[in-house]
Design an enzyme around this catalytic site. Structure first.
Site, PDB file in Angstrom:
ATOM      1  CG  ASP A 156      18.936  39.841 -20.752  1.00 53.44           C
ATOM      2  OD1 ASP A 156      18.770  39.116 -21.749  1.00 53.44           O
ATOM      3  OD2 ASP A 156      17.994  40.272 -20.049  1.00 53.44           O
ATOM      4  CG  ASN A 184       2.866  45.571 -24.700  1.00 52.07           C
ATOM      5  OD1 ASN A 184       2.385  45.431 -25.821  1.00 52.07           O
ATOM      6  ND2 ASN A 184       4.173  45.659 -24.505  1.00 52.07           N
ATOM      7  CG  ASN A 202      13.230  37.759 -17.363  1.00 53.32           C
ATOM      8  OD1 ASN A 202      14.318  37.355 -16.957  1.00 53.32           O
ATOM      9  ND2 ASN A 202      13.106  38.759 -18.217  1.00 53.32           N
ATOM     10  CG  ASP A 249       9.076  39.153 -18.307  1.00 54.57           C
ATOM     11  OD1 ASP A 249       8.250  38.886 -19.199  1.00 54.57           O
ATOM     12  OD2 ASP A 249      10.246  39.487 -18.545  1.00 54.57           O
ATOM     13  N   GLY A 308      -1.444  51.258 -15.544  1.00 54.63           N
ATOM     14  CA  GLY A 308      -2.173  50.151 -14.922  1.00 54.63           C
ATOM     15  C   GLY A 308      -2.443  49.008 -15.880  1.00 54.63           C
ATOM     16  CB  THR A 367       0.331  45.157 -19.027  1.00 56.96           C
ATOM     17  OG1 THR A 367       1.126  44.985 -20.196  1.00 56.96           O
ATOM     18  CG2 THR A 367       0.029  43.806 -18.394  1.00 56.96           C
ATOM     19  CG  ASN A 408      17.489  35.438 -24.596  1.00 60.01           C
ATOM     20  OD1 ASN A 408      17.717  34.478 -25.322  1.00 60.01           O
ATOM     21  ND2 ASN A 408      16.550  36.321 -24.857  1.00 60.01           N
ATOM     22  N   GLY A 424       2.714  52.332 -16.562  1.00 58.27           N
ATOM     23  CA  GLY A 424       2.367  53.162 -15.398  1.00 58.27           C
ATOM     24  C   GLY A 424       0.897  53.541 -15.347  1.00 58.27           C
ATOM     25  CB  THR A 444      13.639  46.089 -17.541  1.00 59.78           C
ATOM     26  OG1 THR A 444      14.207  47.342 -17.753  1.00 59.78           O
ATOM     27  CG2 THR A 444      13.907  45.175 -18.707  1.00 59.78           C
TER      28      THR A 444
END
Ligand code: ATP
Length: 299
Positions: free
Chosen positions: A13, A181, A44, A249, A222, A217, A11, A220, A245
């Site tokens: 951005d 995540n 990314n 990745d 861990g 993930t 993309n 912060g 951000t």
């Protein structure tokens, strides 16, 4: 031989700094200039892996337009092989990122060429996908493309199921390492968005039927590594966070990188966590990925 083939999105951005995010129907004038950067989770992760020194080939699609030329030039300059990025009769993908000084953001993505890519486009890439030591995927391209790429892969398969979308069971069963995540894990497990603790997350991860570990993930907090019989938390590195951000990745790229070196999953997750923490200390996503020498060695 290619180390890592990344199958995913590319993309442009457009990042627009604002004092406040607009409400529906409202127009907000930005005080500062907008920035135009390379993005898309696929691009990314490809750049992050190349900066770690891996031979990386990108599979994806951009438009037959100036944005496509610009993006391909950008990632090629990072050492990513772009011969297998197709030119689509659709515009190059765009993400409009509205961001405030506090770090709040609202993002609108026009997938464009990324969603044009279809499973049949992968047939001529069978050798590339089959011979790669690792294939790294996300979900900003059609689910059928992800499934077909996983089917053609013969090396390590690492899937970052972002953004959250259903993944068919046959694909999950072929995934060697899944890197969701918290929200993506809950969505895949069919659970409501959750504050589940370590045990709850581990139970969800085990319910998915991947053939290898799941690394969840947690920003912060861990990363949680879950195998069939164990789970353990890799704490986040203590850093002065500037912009998280792209942390995910970098994490995925570095995890694949370490696994290709033969690292065990816990060691790979610690390496990925140190690499991702560097990304967090810098603005931007693709631009913030560290080179190998910039990742601290283990204490
Ligand atoms: P994105 O989509 O923005 O890339 P993500 O949700 O996929 O993010 P996160 O869980 O936010 O990924 O972050 C990935 C990893 O980056 C974490 O597991 C952690 O190792 C590292 N990380 C993220 N935020 C921080 C932080 N504030 N400090 C240190 N490390 C961090």
């Amino acid at each position: 031989m290619t180390d890592i083939v990344v199958v995913g999105s590319l993309n442009v951005d457009v990042v627009v700094p604002l004092h406040e995010l607009p409400a529906p129907g409202q127009t907000v004038l930005g005080a500062a200039d907008h920035r135009r950067t390379g993005g898309g989770k696929g691009a990314n992760q490809a750049v992050a892996a190349a900066r770690l020194g891996r031979r990386v080939a990108m599979v994806g699609a951009v438009g037959i337009d100036a944005d496509g030329d610009w993006l391909l030039g950008l990632i090629a300059a990072e050492g990513v092989a772009t011969e297998s990025v197709l030119r689509a009769p659709r515009p190059t993908g765009q993400a409009i990122v509205l961001v405030t000084a506090d770090g709040d953001s609202t993002i609108a993505v026009s997938s464009g060429a990324n969603m044009w890519l279809a499973p049949e486009h992968l047939a001529p890439l069978r050798d590339l996908l089959g011979s790669a030591r690792a294939v790294l995927l996300q979900q900003e391209v059609d689910a059928a493309v992800v499934a077909e790429a996983v089917r053609l892969a013969e090396g390590l398969v690492v899937l970052n199921p972002a953004p959250a979308r259903p993944v068919d069971p046959a694909t999950l069963a072929r995934v060697d390492v899944l890197v969701p995540n918290r929200g993506e894990l809950a969505a895949l497990a069919g659970a409501p968005p959750t504050d589940a603790g370590v045990d709850g997350l581990a139970a969800m991860a085990r319910s998915l039927g991947t053939r290898g570990p799941v690394v969840v993930t947690l920003g912060g907090d861990g990363a949680l590594v879950v195998t069939t019989d164990r789970q353990w938390l890799v704490p986040a590195e203590q850093v002065d966070a500037v912009d998280a951000t792209g942390a995910g990745d970098t994490f995925c790229a570095a995890l694949a990188d370490a696994l290709l070196d033969g690292a065990a999953i816990d060691e790979a997750a610690r390496w990925a966590s140190r690499a991702a923490a560097v990304t967090v200390t810098r603005p931007g996503a693709m631009a913030a990925a560290p080179r190998r020498a910039e990742v601290p060695t283990a204490a």
